[in-house]
Design a protein around this motif. Structure first.
Motif, mmCIF file in Angstrom:
data_model
loop_
_atom_site.group_PDB
_atom_site.id
_atom_site.type_symbol
_atom_site.label_atom_id
_atom_site.label_comp_id
_atom_site.label_asym_id
_atom_site.label_seq_id
_atom_site.Cartn_x
_atom_site.Cartn_y
_atom_site.Cartn_z
ATOM 1 N N LYS A 78 15.730 -31.945 -8.670
ATOM 2 C CA LYS A 78 16.060 -30.531 -8.488
ATOM 3 C C LYS A 78 14.759 -29.746 -8.535
ATOM 4 C CE LYS A 78 20.585 -30.583 -10.732
ATOM 5 N NZ LYS A 78 21.364 -30.041 -11.856
ATOM 6 N N LYS A 79 14.453 -29.038 -7.435
ATOM 7 C CA LYS A 79 13.199 -28.298 -7.341
ATOM 8 C C LYS A 79 13.425 -26.807 -7.511
ATOM 9 C CE LYS A 79 10.993 -31.564 -4.197
ATOM 10 N NZ LYS A 79 10.362 -31.706 -2.870
ATOM 11 N N GLY A 80 12.557 -26.191 -8.298
ATOM 12 C CA GLY A 80 12.513 -24.740 -8.422
ATOM 13 C C GLY A 80 11.287 -24.237 -7.689
ATOM 14 N N SER A 81 10.835 -23.043 -8.030
ATOM 15 C CA SER A 81 9.667 -22.485 -7.348
ATOM 16 C C SER A 81 8.356 -23.052 -7.879
ATOM 17 C CB SER A 81 9.658 -20.956 -7.458
ATOM 18 O OG SER A 81 9.657 -20.574 -8.818
ATOM 19 N N LEU A 82 8.330 -23.508 -9.131
ATOM 20 C CA LEU A 82 7.120 -24.055 -9.735
ATOM 21 C C LEU A 82 7.350 -25.406 -10.409
ATOM 22 C CD1 LEU A 82 4.141 -23.598 -10.558
ATOM 23 C CD2 LEU A 82 5.005 -22.478 -12.623
ATOM 24 N N CYS B 288 10.229 -28.797 -11.555
ATOM 25 C CA CYS B 288 11.341 -29.592 -11.057
ATOM 26 C C CYS B 288 11.892 -30.464 -12.182
ATOM 27 C CB CYS B 288 10.924 -30.461 -9.874
ATOM 28 S SG CYS B 288 9.742 -31.744 -10.304
ATOM 29 N N THR C 266 5.747 -30.112 -13.117
ATOM 30 C CA THR C 266 5.406 -29.163 -12.056
ATOM 31 C C THR C 266 5.618 -29.828 -10.705
ATOM 32 O OG1 THR C 266 3.081 -29.822 -11.928
ATOM 33 C CG2 THR C 266 3.650 -28.054 -13.507
ATOM 34 N N LEU C 267 5.771 -29.014 -9.679
ATOM 35 C CA LEU C 267 5.900 -29.549 -8.321
ATOM 36 C C LEU C 267 4.613 -30.247 -7.894
ATOM 37 C CD1 LEU C 267 7.824 -26.631 -6.570
ATOM 38 C CD2 LEU C 267 8.741 -28.828 -7.340
#
Length: 73
Positions: A21-25, A27, A44-45
């Motif tokens: 699940k990825k967010g903006s910065l 995961c 972090t991504l």
């Protein structure tokens, strides 16, 4: 035994990446291991990209205190 010394964590298991699940910065990476639970790591991504981890990949999950660390081998 060598892996434990190399990474400094005694608790480690191998599993398959079940979900990312990825967010903006950051995961969440959910890993299915041999047992009744899944283990989730947060990173972090940039770290995800550096590890080149994708759904279905086999990874080693290291747990030390409150930290969960993924290792791609």
């Amino acid at each position: 035994m060598e892996d434990r010394m190399k990474y400094g964590a005694r608790n480690n298991v191998v599993g398959k990446v079940a979900e990312i699940k990825k967010g903006s910065l950051m995961c969440q990476v959910k890993v299915s291991v041999d047992g009744p639970i899944d283990i989730t790591a947060v990173m972090t991504l940039d770290t995800l990209a550096d590890l080149d981890v994708k759904k279905g990949d086999t990874v080693r999950v290291l747990a030390k205190a409150v930290n969960v660390i993924l290792v791609r081998e």
